[in-house]
Design a protein around this motif. Structure first.
Motif, PDB file in Angstrom:
ATOM      1  N   LEU A 165      10.096   4.807  -3.130  1.00  7.35           N
ATOM      2  CA  LEU A 165       8.746   4.345  -2.796  1.00  7.35           C
ATOM      3  C   LEU A 165       8.106   3.594  -3.961  1.00  7.35           C
ATOM      4  O   LEU A 165       7.613   2.492  -3.812  1.00  7.35           O
ATOM      5  CB  LEU A 165       7.870   5.518  -2.356  1.00  7.35           C
ATOM      6  CG  LEU A 165       7.927   5.877  -0.868  1.00  7.35           C
ATOM      7  CD1 LEU A 165       9.332   6.314  -0.441  1.00  7.35           C
ATOM      8  CD2 LEU A 165       6.935   6.991  -0.548  1.00  7.35           C
TER       9      LEU A 165
ATOM     10  N   PHE B  79       5.337   3.498  -5.522  1.00  2.37           N
ATOM     11  CA  PHE B  79       4.023   2.851  -5.432  1.00  2.37           C
ATOM     12  C   PHE B  79       3.364   2.785  -6.808  1.00  2.37           C
ATOM     13  O   PHE B  79       2.692   1.824  -7.146  1.00  2.37           O
ATOM     14  CB  PHE B  79       3.122   3.613  -4.453  1.00  2.37           C
ATOM     15  CG  PHE B  79       1.736   3.072  -4.367  1.00  2.37           C
ATOM     16  CD1 PHE B  79       1.482   1.884  -3.689  1.00  2.37           C
ATOM     17  CD2 PHE B  79       0.668   3.727  -4.974  1.00  2.37           C
ATOM     18  CE1 PHE B  79       0.200   1.368  -3.611  1.00  2.37           C
ATOM     19  CE2 PHE B  79      -0.611   3.222  -4.910  1.00  2.37           C
ATOM     20  CZ  PHE B  79      -0.850   2.038  -4.215  1.00  2.37           C
TER      21      PHE B  79
ATOM     22  N   THR C 245       0.845  -1.188   0.000  1.00  2.00           N
ATOM     23  CA  THR C 245       0.000   0.000   0.000  1.00  2.00           C
ATOM     24  C   THR C 245       0.883   1.241   0.000  1.00  2.00           C
ATOM     25  O   THR C 245       2.064   1.193   0.369  1.00  2.00           O
ATOM     26  CB  THR C 245      -0.917   0.019   1.228  1.00  2.00           C
ATOM     27  OG1 THR C 245      -0.108   0.120   2.414  1.00  2.00           O
ATOM     28  CG2 THR C 245      -1.766  -1.238   1.288  1.00  2.00           C
ATOM     29  N   ILE C 246       0.296   2.366  -0.378  1.00  2.00           N
ATOM     30  CA  ILE C 246       1.071   3.606  -0.418  1.00  2.00           C
ATOM     31  C   ILE C 246       1.480   4.041   0.985  1.00  2.00           C
ATOM     32  O   ILE C 246       2.563   4.583   1.201  1.00  2.00           O
ATOM     33  CB  ILE C 246       0.267   4.718  -1.128  1.00  2.00           C
ATOM     34  CG1 ILE C 246       1.165   5.934  -1.378  1.00  2.00           C
ATOM     35  CG2 ILE C 246      -0.987   5.088  -0.333  1.00  2.00           C
ATOM     36  CD1 ILE C 246       0.526   6.974  -2.268  1.00  2.00           C
ATOM     37  N   ASP C 247       0.618   3.749   1.984  1.00  2.00           N
ATOM     38  CA  ASP C 247       0.941   4.115   3.365  1.00  2.00           C
ATOM     39  C   ASP C 247       2.141   3.342   3.885  1.00  2.00           C
ATOM     40  O   ASP C 247       2.911   3.858   4.709  1.00  2.00           O
ATOM     41  CB  ASP C 247      -0.271   3.860   4.272  1.00  2.00           C
ATOM     42  CG  ASP C 247      -1.400   4.841   4.002  1.00  2.00           C
ATOM     43  OD1 ASP C 247      -1.087   5.988   3.625  1.00  2.00           O
ATOM     44  OD2 ASP C 247      -2.571   4.476   4.160  1.00  2.00           O
TER      45      ASP C 247
ATOM     46  N   GLU D  95       5.671   6.413 -12.204  1.00  2.00           N
ATOM     47  CA  GLU D  95       5.828   7.425 -11.159  1.00  2.00           C
ATOM     48  C   GLU D  95       7.281   7.867 -11.043  1.00  2.00           C
ATOM     49  O   GLU D  95       7.576   9.061 -10.915  1.00  2.00           O
ATOM     50  CB  GLU D  95       5.342   6.874  -9.815  1.00  2.00           C
ATOM     51  CG  GLU D  95       5.556   7.835  -8.661  1.00  2.00           C
ATOM     52  CD  GLU D  95       5.333   7.186  -7.308  1.00  2.00           C
ATOM     53  OE1 GLU D  95       5.734   7.797  -6.291  1.00  2.00           O
ATOM     54  OE2 GLU D  95       4.775   6.067  -7.265  1.00  2.00           O
TER      55      GLU D  95
ATOM     56  N   PHE E 294      -1.823   5.765 -10.274  1.00  2.00           N
ATOM     57  CA  PHE E 294      -1.143   6.763  -9.439  1.00  2.00           C
ATOM     58  C   PHE E 294      -0.025   7.458 -10.207  1.00  2.00           C
ATOM     59  O   PHE E 294       0.102   8.686 -10.184  1.00  2.00           O
ATOM     60  CB  PHE E 294      -0.597   6.100  -8.177  1.00  2.00           C
ATOM     61  CG  PHE E 294      -0.036   7.068  -7.183  1.00  2.00           C
ATOM     62  CD1 PHE E 294      -0.843   8.028  -6.601  1.00  2.00           C
ATOM     63  CD2 PHE E 294       1.300   7.020  -6.798  1.00  2.00           C
ATOM     64  CE1 PHE E 294      -0.340   8.930  -5.665  1.00  2.00           C
ATOM     65  CE2 PHE E 294       1.825   7.904  -5.869  1.00  2.00           C
ATOM     66  CZ  PHE E 294       0.996   8.856  -5.301  1.00  2.00           C
TER      67      PHE E 294
ATOM     68  N   TYR F 193       5.294   5.141   3.038  1.00  2.00           N
ATOM     69  CA  TYR F 193       5.479   6.337   3.853  1.00  2.00           C
ATOM     70  C   TYR F 193       5.973   5.978   5.251  1.00  2.00           C
ATOM     71  O   TYR F 193       6.870   6.635   5.792  1.00  2.00           O
ATOM     72  CB  TYR F 193       4.168   7.119   3.956  1.00  2.00           C
ATOM     73  CG  TYR F 193       3.754   7.787   2.666  1.00  2.00           C
ATOM     74  CD1 TYR F 193       4.709   8.335   1.815  1.00  2.00           C
ATOM     75  CD2 TYR F 193       2.420   7.881   2.304  1.00  2.00           C
ATOM     76  CE1 TYR F 193       4.348   8.947   0.633  1.00  2.00           C
ATOM     77  CE2 TYR F 193       2.040   8.494   1.119  1.00  2.00           C
ATOM     78  CZ  TYR F 193       3.001   9.030   0.284  1.00  2.00           C
ATOM     79  OH  TYR F 193       2.637   9.632  -0.884  1.00  2.00           O
TER      80      TYR F 193
ATOM     81  N   THR G 143      -6.551  11.964  -8.455  1.00  2.00           N
ATOM     82  CA  THR G 143      -6.718  10.634  -7.864  1.00  2.00           C
ATOM     83  C   THR G 143      -8.186  10.358  -7.573  1.00  2.00           C
ATOM     84  O   THR G 143      -8.693   9.259  -7.833  1.00  2.00           O
ATOM     85  CB  THR G 143      -5.896  10.527  -6.565  1.00  2.00           C
ATOM     86  OG1 THR G 143      -4.516  10.712  -6.869  1.00  2.00           O
ATOM     87  CG2 THR G 143      -6.090   9.167  -5.907  1.00  2.00           C
TER      88      THR G 143
ATOM     89  N   ASN H 173      -2.608   1.574  -7.754  1.00  2.00           N
ATOM     90  CA  ASN H 173      -1.170   1.582  -8.026  1.00  2.00           C
ATOM     91  C   ASN H 173      -0.850   1.741  -9.508  1.00  2.00           C
ATOM     92  O   ASN H 173       0.254   2.109  -9.880  1.00  2.00           O
ATOM     93  CB  ASN H 173      -0.517   0.309  -7.479  1.00  2.00           C
ATOM     94  CG  ASN H 173      -1.013  -0.945  -8.193  1.00  2.00           C
ATOM     95  OD1 ASN H 173      -2.189  -1.050  -8.524  1.00  2.00           O
ATOM     96  ND2 ASN H 173      -0.131  -1.891  -8.420  1.00  2.00           N
TER      97      ASN H 173
END
Length: 211
Positions: free
Chosen positions: A114, A116, A47-49, A121, A187, A52, A172, A184
């Motif tokens: 990252l 994601f 996940t994107i979280d 990206e 994004f 982070y 988004t 994903n």
């Protein structure tokens, strides 16, 4: 109100909305990371979280200076303040450049680490991140040479790329609402749309107002 004044007013409304959007989303993001780290309730891998939470220092180095960058940049473009408070304008300009260098470098690192949104990206973050840093350095170079018109143009280019991150948020939302593409996968696409859109708008404004 003439056409230039009307367009300038519309731009300021848009900039204000984008700044508020980014401030709110940044607060939510940092609060989420802090909560996950303090409670040990870590998000699921993939996940994107999760990205982070695994890179909290890098995230804070990007988000906090990023918010200050948008506020500092907005101040730089307020003409009455610039003309009446020239010393503050100059010192704020130095802060603007410093903050820009921090978020530019950290943004490139985020795109590489990252990922994601995958390689799409990464390409967007790297390509536009390098252009953003180049625009900042050109703006600084021109003001040192007292080339005010060119300084203004490169400041606009840098700020337009910096604030493009805020446009990713509503994009988004549109993808979530009107498409079935996984998060994903779209994004990275939102990065390209936002950066290209802001670059085009900046160039149109520069050419339209060029003296």
């Amino acid at each position: 109100m003439n056409r230039i004044a009307l367009l300038r007013a519309i731009l300021w409304v848009g900039i204000t909305v984008l700044i508020l959007t980014l401030l709110v989303s940044s607060y939510i993001r940092i609060a989420s990371v802090v909560d996950s780290l303090s409670t040990g309730n870590l998000p699921s891998n993939g996940t994107i979280d999760a990205g982070y939470v695994r890179n909290p220092v890098l995230i804070c180095l990007h988000i906090a200076p990023g918010c200050l960058f948008l506020l500092s940049g907005a101040w730089q473009f307020i003409r009455p303040m610039r003309n009446r408070l020239i010393h503050i304008h100059r010192w704020n300009g130095r802060l603007y450049i410093l903050l820009g260098l921090i978020i530019g470098i950290s943004g490139i690192l985020m795109g590489a680490l990252l990922r994601f949104g995958g390689i799409i990206e990464t390409w967007a973050a790297t390509g536009f991140g390098i252009f953003f840093l180049y625009a900042l350095l050109k703006a600084y170079q021109h003001i040192r040479r007292k080339q005010y018109a060119l300084h203004r143009e490169w400041m606009i280019r840098a700020y337009s790329i910096g604030i493009a991150v805020a446009t990713i948020r509503p994009l988004t939302g549109l993808f979530f609402t009107f498409s079935n593409i996984p998060f994903n996968q779209f994004f990275g696409i939102t990065f390209w749309i936002a950066f290209i859109l802001h670059t085009v708008v900046a160039e149109i404004w520069i050419r339209y107002t060029r003296k």
